[in-house]
Design a protein around this motif. Structure first.
Motif, mmCIF file in Angstrom:
data_model
loop_
_atom_site.group_PDB
_atom_site.id
_atom_site.type_symbol
_atom_site.label_atom_id
_atom_site.label_comp_id
_atom_site.label_asym_id
_atom_site.label_seq_id
_atom_site.Cartn_x
_atom_site.Cartn_y
_atom_site.Cartn_z
ATOM 1 N N ARG A 2 0.850 -0.609 -3.668
ATOM 2 C CA ARG A 2 2.043 -1.147 -3.003
ATOM 3 C C ARG A 2 2.250 -2.620 -3.350
ATOM 4 N NH1 ARG A 2 0.057 1.891 1.316
ATOM 5 N NH2 ARG A 2 -0.865 0.014 2.242
ATOM 6 N N ASN A 3 1.172 -3.386 -3.320
ATOM 7 C CA ASN A 3 1.273 -4.807 -3.652
ATOM 8 C C ASN A 3 1.533 -5.022 -5.134
ATOM 9 O OD1 ASN A 3 0.539 -6.666 -1.186
ATOM 10 N ND2 ASN A 3 -0.787 -4.877 -1.024
ATOM 11 N N THR A 40 4.607 -7.228 -6.906
ATOM 12 C CA THR A 40 4.404 -8.219 -7.969
ATOM 13 C C THR A 40 5.146 -7.810 -9.245
ATOM 14 O OG1 THR A 40 2.248 -8.822 -7.063
ATOM 15 C CG2 THR A 40 2.670 -9.422 -9.351
ATOM 16 N N GLU A 49 2.754 -16.341 -5.018
ATOM 17 C CA GLU A 49 2.098 -15.571 -3.952
ATOM 18 C C GLU A 49 0.892 -16.313 -3.389
ATOM 19 O OE1 GLU A 49 3.344 -11.185 -5.738
ATOM 20 O OE2 GLU A 49 1.301 -11.935 -5.967
ATOM 21 N N ALA A 65 2.784 -10.449 0.813
ATOM 22 C CA ALA A 65 2.487 -9.254 0.030
ATOM 23 C C ALA A 65 2.397 -9.649 -1.433
ATOM 24 C CB ALA A 65 3.566 -8.184 0.233
ATOM 25 N N GLY A 66 1.893 -8.716 -2.261
ATOM 26 C CA GLY A 66 1.745 -8.959 -3.686
ATOM 27 C C GLY A 66 0.285 -9.060 -4.082
ATOM 28 N N VAL A 99 -3.188 -10.410 -2.176
ATOM 29 C CA VAL A 99 -4.419 -9.605 -2.056
ATOM 30 C C VAL A 99 -5.614 -10.383 -2.592
ATOM 31 C CG1 VAL A 99 -5.586 -7.514 -2.849
ATOM 32 C CG2 VAL A 99 -3.193 -7.419 -2.133
#
Length: 247
Positions: free
Chosen positions: A51-52, A56, A191, A197-198, A202
């Motif tokens: 998802r991340n 990106t 980020e 998010a992205g 993470v």
């Protein structure tokens, strides 16, 4: 086909060396995880990582599009007349003297924590190689063609659009290939500075928690994104200069 097989062989060699180093040295997982540890992180957090990665990837593609449009427009303005070249080119160079990490917090303040600041950061990084490479490509067009066009009564605008712009395409393609390689840097830096998010988000949180296998998993996904973007750009860009000999 052969290029893809060679790339896979290179990846396999890197993984083999990586596995051998961790098996021989046996470092702690939080220092240098093994390929098995990273695969375990993928198995545990695969959905979250994908998802991340999609976020990106969207930032990279949109940033590449915005940077390409801005770079081409700037290059055309630079190539239009000697006066515009003298006025615009120094300003373009100055934009590259500012450190990326100095600009990123300002973009977050101005544009917020959403996609806009990350797209802008990615576009800023790729803007310079595209603008300068295309402008230089147009400046190096055969002078005899330009002289012939002017003797035939072509205006300065017609020379730009009919001779300089298509003649500078090899430079644009070279700049675009460089830009596609560095485009992920802008998205990830944005980020790191501020995001919810992205893959950069993470990585930041995994590093703070010493979850190094998850950090490596995010890095691997980022590398895959970079390779996919570069491969797609290569396929599209090479069609613009089919007359060029294959190196």
């Amino acid at each position: 086909m052969m290029r893809g097989l060679k790339a896979l062989a290179g990846v396999a060699l890197v993984v083999l060396v990586w596995w051998g180093a961790t098996a021989l040295l046996q470092p702690p997982r939080y220092v240098f995880p093994s390929p098995a540890d990273v695969m375990g992180a993928f198995a545990a957090h695969g959905g979250m990582l994908l998802r991340n990665a999609a976020i990106t990837g969207l930032e990279i593609v949109l940033g590449l599009g915005v940077g390409l449009a801005a770079g081409v427009a700037t290059a055309l303005a630079i190539a239009a007349t000697p006066l515009t070249r003298q006025l615009i080119l120094p300003a373009v160079v100055v934009t590259q003297t500012l450190p990326v990490f100095a600009i990123a917090p300002l973009l977050v303040v101005w544009l917020g924590y959403g996609l806009a600041s990350k797209i802008t950061m990615s576009a800023l990084i790729i803007y310079f190689p595209i603008a300068t490479a295309y402008a230089e490509g147009m400046a190096r067009v055969d002078r005899h063609l330009i002289d012939l066009a002017r003797l035939s009564g072509a205006s300065q605008r017609e020379v730009l659009w009919l001779i300089r712009a298509p003649g500078g395409l090899p430079g644009l393609v070279a700049g675009l290939k460089v830009a596609s390689t560095v485009a992920p840097i802008g998205a990830v830096v944005g980020e790191w500075v501020g995001a919810s998010a992205g893959l950069g988000f993470v990585m930041l949180h995994a590093n703070a928690r010493l979850q190094t296998p998850t950090l490596f998993a995010a890095l691997m996904l980022l590398a895959v994104l970079a390779l996919v973007v570069r491969f797609a750009v290569d396929r599209v860009a090479d069609r613009l200069v089919r007359w060029q000999p294959v190196s």
